[in-house]
Every structure is written in C-alpha cells, then in structure tokens.
Design an enzyme around this catalytic site. Structure first.
Site, PDB file in Angstrom:
ATOM      1  CD  GLN A   1      -2.010  -8.513   4.255  1.00 50.69           C
ATOM      2  OE1 GLN A   1      -2.532  -7.730   4.117  1.00 50.69           O
ATOM      3  NE2 GLN A   1      -0.768  -8.406   3.937  1.00 50.69           N
TER       4      GLN A   1
ATOM      5  CG  MET B   1      -1.935  -1.176   0.979  1.00 54.06           C
ATOM      6  SD  MET B   1      -3.289  -0.821   1.885  1.00 54.06           S
ATOM      7  CE  MET B   1      -2.827  -0.634   3.702  1.00 54.06           C
TER       8      MET B   1
ATOM      9  CD  GLN C   1      -6.327  -3.717   2.258  1.00 52.70           C
ATOM     10  OE1 GLN C   1      -6.105  -4.417   1.195  1.00 52.70           O
ATOM     11  NE2 GLN C   1      -5.276  -3.853   3.145  1.00 52.70           N
TER      12      GLN C   1
ATOM     13  CG  HIS D   1       6.984  -1.881   2.225  1.00 55.49           C
ATOM     14  ND1 HIS D   1       6.787  -0.840   2.882  1.00 55.49           N
ATOM     15  CD2 HIS D   1       6.061  -2.362   2.307  1.00 55.49           C
ATOM     16  CE1 HIS D   1       5.619  -0.593   3.424  1.00 55.49           C
ATOM     17  NE2 HIS D   1       4.954  -1.649   2.709  1.00 55.49           N
TER      18      HIS D   1
ATOM     19  CE1 TYR E   1       4.144   8.715   3.923  1.00 56.60           C
ATOM     20  CE2 TYR E   1       5.092   7.524   5.498  1.00 56.60           C
ATOM     21  CZ  TYR E   1       4.853   8.793   5.014  1.00 56.60           C
ATOM     22  OH  TYR E   1       5.306   9.833   5.740  1.00 56.60           O
ATOM     23  CG  LEU E   2       7.480   1.667  -0.663  1.00 62.09           C
ATOM     24  CD1 LEU E   2       8.220   1.480  -2.050  1.00 62.09           C
ATOM     25  CD2 LEU E   2       6.502   0.331  -0.682  1.00 62.09           C
TER      26      LEU E   2
ATOM     27  CD  GLN F   1       6.741 -15.142   9.232  1.00 60.91           C
ATOM     28  OE1 GLN F   1       8.000 -14.896   9.872  1.00 60.91           O
ATOM     29  NE2 GLN F   1       6.554 -16.403   9.052  1.00 60.91           N
ATOM     30  CE  LYS F   2       3.428  -4.090  12.011  1.00 62.62           C
ATOM     31  NZ  LYS F   2       2.574  -3.678  10.668  1.00 62.62           N
TER      32      LYS F   2
ATOM     33  CG  MET G   1      10.651  -1.174  10.303  1.00 59.38           C
ATOM     34  SD  MET G   1      11.858  -1.113   8.983  1.00 59.38           S
ATOM     35  CE  MET G   1      13.283  -0.812   9.872  1.00 59.38           C
TER      36      MET G   1
END
Lengths: 286, 286
Positions: free
Chosen positions: A157, A34, A65, A41, A36-37, A152-153, A188
């Site tokens: 999902q 989404m 979502q 990422h 705002y790296l 895995q954060k 992060m």
C-alpha cells in the site's frame, strides 16, 4: 499543543478546520485509518506530532477497497474506543465521514497504479489497490495535508501511494513508519481481534519465520531458497494456510533472483488462519 | 493588475510563484492548454481574470492523451506567438514544462472516469480521456488553483473533468466557457491550421448543421430523426468524413430517445476533412 480532540463528519467541516490551522501557519499532518485503533496507529500519530503542528486522523472503512467476498461489513468498528485512543495520542481533528458523505453518488473515477499494485496482495485481492489509491487521493484532496503517515505493515500500500504521489505530483510528503508488534512479535492489526486463542498462538510463526530469514538474506543468497525455508517454517503450524510468501525488490516490487549487496528487498507474506488473513513483512537492505 | 507575463518551466517554480500569490490573498485561476493559442483560449483567460486575481496558464502537449496514430508529434506549436498572446490577454504566469519535467520516469498511475468518457470521442480515441484526466489532475496538484477554466468546445472533456473533480473532491471550481467561433461560424481550434482552403470552406457545414438542428430540438422530437437530418446535411459536403454525430443527455452523456421539456442535451459531432479531425457541439436545454 493539543487542546483536545474535535470530531467532524463532513468534508466541509474538515476543510474549514484545516484552513484555519493553515492560516495560523501550522503544518498539517494526516493519518488515514480504518479505525479500531491499536498501538500501531498511535505510533503514526506520534510521528505526525513530531513532524507537524496539527494532526488530522480519518476513520473510514472504505468499501471500494474490499472485494465482494471480503470482510467489509464485519470489519471491526468501535468509534467510542477510537475517539479515546485518538484523543490520548494527541490527534487534533478526527474525521469520521459516512459512506454517503464520501460517495454521495456512484463513483465513476478510479485511480490505478500498475506494476507495484500487481504482485502480492494485488494478486489475491483484485481491485484492492485501485480502491486504496482512489480513497487516499480523495482524502488528500479533502484534508490537503503537508504530510501523511503510513505504516510499513502495509508495505505494498505504501509503495502504491508513493508511486501515485510521485506520478501525479501530489503535494504531500509521504512518511513511512515502522511496523509495531505485540510483545510476542505478532504484527499489530485490527484484524487480530478475529483470531481464536489457538490461531493467535500459531500466527506467531509469521514474525518468527521473518526473523529466521534475516540471517539468510546475504549477498549471493538465492531469493528462491530463502523463500522456501520461510514456507517450510510456516507450514509447521497446521492452522496456517499460505496465500503468498514472496521476496521482491523494494519499493519497485520487481522480481529478484540472487541477492546483491546494497539491494533493498521486501520479504512479504500473507497467511490465513481460519477466516482471518494476516500480512507481515520485513524490508531489508542486503 | 497584471504586471507582465512571467514564464517558468519547472514544477518547483510554479509552486513558488503560486504560493507567493496565495500568501498575498490572491485567488488563483488556471487555464490549462496545449498552446497554439487562439481567441478561444483568450476568452478563457478573460473569464479567469474576471473571476480570479492571479492567472496561470499551462502550455503542454500531453503525450498521454494522444493515440499511437494521432497527431502528437505534428500538433502545431509556436511558443513565441503563444507568449505574446498570453501576455496580451493578461496571463500572470505561463507554465511551459517539457515532457521530461512532467513525466521524469514511466507514469504508472492512471486516472480513469467510466461512463462519461465512453461514448463520442471516447469510442474513436481509446485511452484519450484517461490521458486527459491524468494530466489535468496532475496539473491541478502542481498549480493548486482555486478555479480552472475549460472551453465547452471540448464538451466531453469538460464532463469528464467535472465528474473526476466531484468524485475525488478536488478543491478546484471548474468553470465552463462558451465556444468561440470564427465570423463564419467555424469553431476555433488549433487544428484548423491543418485545413486546406477547400476543406476550410466545406468545414463550415459543421456549425451550420448544428444551427439548423436547433429548430428541431423541441419537446417530443425524436433524437434519432434530428441526428439523421444533421448527417444528411453534413454529407452534402464531399470532403466530409463523419466519425460520429450523436445526441445525448448532458453532462451524463447517457442516451436520449424522445426529447423532453427541460432536458439538457448535447448535439456532438466529429468529422474528418482530409487528415484533420474537427469536433463541434451545441448544448441545448429543450
């Protein structure tokens, strides 16, 4: 080798570029984001580059979502910065569709995954994982990657997507990537930018409480007791407003009582600091 | 040219064969069926052969799309006959998976299409189109065809699949094919085999009533009145037990009142004869 970043905004253009890369025998890696790296990422892109020959990243803040009272409109966006980060990380193709390109008319189709999508964030954010499953499946149909990379954060999902891919025989390898943390331990997240200095300081309790819990996650321990200790630790911070703290089996997300040797569990939490809801987790084999 | 029919039963084998055909530059056509093949299915294969270089047919009676009191277990099956028909029609690859191959564990993922799946058969068969959308999407992920061929006999199924493919950007061309009828007008269906001689005779009223209605489907006509005339015609047959007769816009399946020039409508009906539920329809541009 990466010959520099190309950016496209339409489904037709992505397909054309990917099809060309496939004709050249390249394996296609896909990193849906989404935007705002941050370094989390970047770590996904690095993993994709190790595993694949051509890396596609999508940046799309998916309205499906977000709930009506959630942060869709104020979700942080900075496409200039993102393009720089993506280029430096080695992304080959950046796909930045508009909402109109992705959803030109009312979307009548929904992909739902029961059970794994119900506890944790599924309880706090009704419909959230339907929106995630639907957009991820659509992005897979558009990009047609060989492999896709997820942090895995967002452990739930990841579990939802793995279940969907298995159930529907989607021909994409799902590659989980470890959580990236700031030096002080904060996981992060693009949403960290919302935090005031004081909230940022107190939010460190999340990773600390997870770390403390690790020592207690032993065969024979009661999940309920470990959970209560985490709750008590988090509650030492006055700005912390707990949404949930849960210990569940992973990836099934089924309940667990007494921990058993060899069992894989997730300690997952969601906590609000002011208007900002943060999540963190540890996946542990007992 | 068709070098003879090959039959496979696993997902891995289908993918291997299709992947080889794609490497040879062949365009892949797909005809998903529930078997007990008749001339309607053969016409789909013929269309696929005109349009594609390699034709895959699946035969799978999908439990997900049958309700608890429906005819899943007694749905007619005859794989020997089907293999002959498929071979003669020019199918290259026949995919006949078991239920265990398709659903090795509990399926937690459902694909739902609202609105188009709600009227008509959606009302009489709750959950039916979720089962259809889910299995068709899964079959598309397995076979990865360029085009797929569906009969207009199942007009609502076709509308649901077209909507799903559009919403999820599934990279498959959906090709509708006209209804095939017996010489006396009865729409071909695997379920016709259930009919007694007397039911079979009275079932001719379905196509006859649709044909009669055609003359009334003119600009300015009231859909309600045309519908009532069809109902009256069907009710002349004592064994006919009407489930529904509806006139709707096509393919949106939205209500229609006064017919307008240029409008595309469907006259759709479902009628039971004994234990056998038959459907038929006409799609007409006013």
């Amino acid at each position: 080798m990466n010959k520099g970043l190309e950016q496209v905004t339409t489904i037709a253009e992505v397909r054309k570029r990917v099809s060309l890369a496939k004709q050249q025998g390249k394996r296609i890696g896909f990193v849906p984001t989404m935007g705002y790296l941050h370094a989390g990422h970047v770590s996904l892109v690095e993993k994709a580059r190790q595993n694949c020959d051509f890396v596609v990243m999508s940046i799309f803040v998916n309205p499906l979502q977000f709930g009506p009272n959630e942060d869709f409109s104020r979700y942080p966006r900075d496409i200039e910065h993102d393009r720089e980060v993506a280029g430096a990380a080695g992304v080959d193709l950046l796909f930045t569709p508009t909402v109109e390109e992705m959803y030109p008319s009312t979307v009548l189709t929904t992909v739902s995954v029961t059970q794994v999508s119900e506890p944790l964030c599924g309880k706090s954010r009704p419909g959230h994982f339907d929106g995630v499953a639907t957009v991820v499946l659509k992005l897979f149909q558009i990009v047609q990657p060989d492999a896709a990379f997820f942090g895995q954060k967002d452990a739930q999902q990841l579990a939802v997507i793995q279940q969907m891919v298995r159930d529907l025989s989607v021909p994409v390898d799902i590659v989980p990537c470890p959580i990236k943390r700031e030096k002080d331990g904060l996981a992060m997240s693009s949403r960290n930018v919302y935090l005031s200095a004081e909230e940022r300081e107190q939010a460190l309790i999340l990773s600390r409480s997870l770390q403390q819990a690790q020592a207690e996650l032993k065969p024979g321990a009661l999940a309920r007791e470990v959970r209560e200790n985490i709750v008590r630790t988090i509650e030492t911070q006055p700005l912390a407003d707990i949404d949930y703290v849960e210990i569940l089996q992973y990836p099934s997300l089924e309940p667990v009582t007494t921990l058993q040797k060899g069992q894989q569990v997730i300690v997952a939490l969601a906590v609000r600091f002011g208007h900002t809801r943060l999540i963190d987790n540890e996946i542990v084999t007992i």
